[in-house]
Design a protein around this motif. Structure first.
Motif, PDB file in Angstrom:
ATOM      1  N   SER A  74       0.835  -1.202   0.000  1.00 35.18           N
ATOM      2  CA  SER A  74       0.000   0.000   0.000  1.00 35.18           C
ATOM      3  C   SER A  74       0.871   1.255   0.000  1.00 35.18           C
ATOM      4  N   GLY A  75       2.012   1.181   0.673  1.00 35.57           N
ATOM      5  CA  GLY A  75       2.943   2.303   0.671  1.00 35.57           C
ATOM      6  C   GLY A  75       3.561   2.522  -0.701  1.00 35.57           C
ATOM      7  N   VAL A  76       3.851   1.430  -1.407  1.00 33.14           N
ATOM      8  CA  VAL A  76       4.409   1.537  -2.758  1.00 33.14           C
ATOM      9  C   VAL A  76       3.384   2.138  -3.708  1.00 33.14           C
ATOM     10  N   ILE A  77       2.151   1.669  -3.624  1.00 32.36           N
ATOM     11  CA  ILE A  77       1.095   2.193  -4.505  1.00 32.36           C
ATOM     12  C   ILE A  77       0.845   3.666  -4.216  1.00 32.36           C
ATOM     13  N   SER A  78       0.790   4.036  -2.953  1.00 26.23           N
ATOM     14  CA  SER A  78       0.560   5.448  -2.635  1.00 26.23           C
ATOM     15  C   SER A  78       1.755   6.304  -3.056  1.00 26.23           C
ATOM     16  N   ALA A  79       2.977   5.765  -2.982  1.00 25.36           N
ATOM     17  CA  ALA A  79       4.154   6.514  -3.440  1.00 25.36           C
ATOM     18  C   ALA A  79       4.094   6.743  -4.944  1.00 25.36           C
TER      19      ALA A  79
END
Length: 87
Positions: A4-9
């Motif tokens: 989720s952190g990668v997608i939001s980044a």
């Protein structure tokens, strides 16, 4: 970093790239895709730098993290544009 952190980044990187491009004065000699790539890279590196400086997690909006990311994106857009202009 979780998925989720990668997608939001990546999503934030799109906005960061555009904001970085708006900060750089004059005409840039790179396309939209390069702007997006620079923005995504700036989002990842900016998040890591903000965490290293201890400003990544604050109450509310992480303004310092955003400023770091936008500054990195502007620097990346300017540098890449200069390289592309020399070709």
């Amino acid at each position: 970093m979780e998925i989720s952190g990668v997608i939001s980044a990546i999503v934030i990187g799109l906005a960061i790239g555009v904001l970085g491009r708006l900060v750089v004065p004059g005409r840039q000699h790179i396309g939209v895709l390069w702007t997006i790539v620079v923005g995504i890279a700036a989002a990842f590196v900016g998040t890591a730098l903000a965490a290293a400086f201890g400003v990544a997690d604050t109450d509310g909006v992480d303004w310092m993290q955003w400023l770091i990311q936008i500054a990195l994106a502007a620097t990346g857009v300017a540098a890449l544009s200069r390289v592309k202009a020399l070709r």
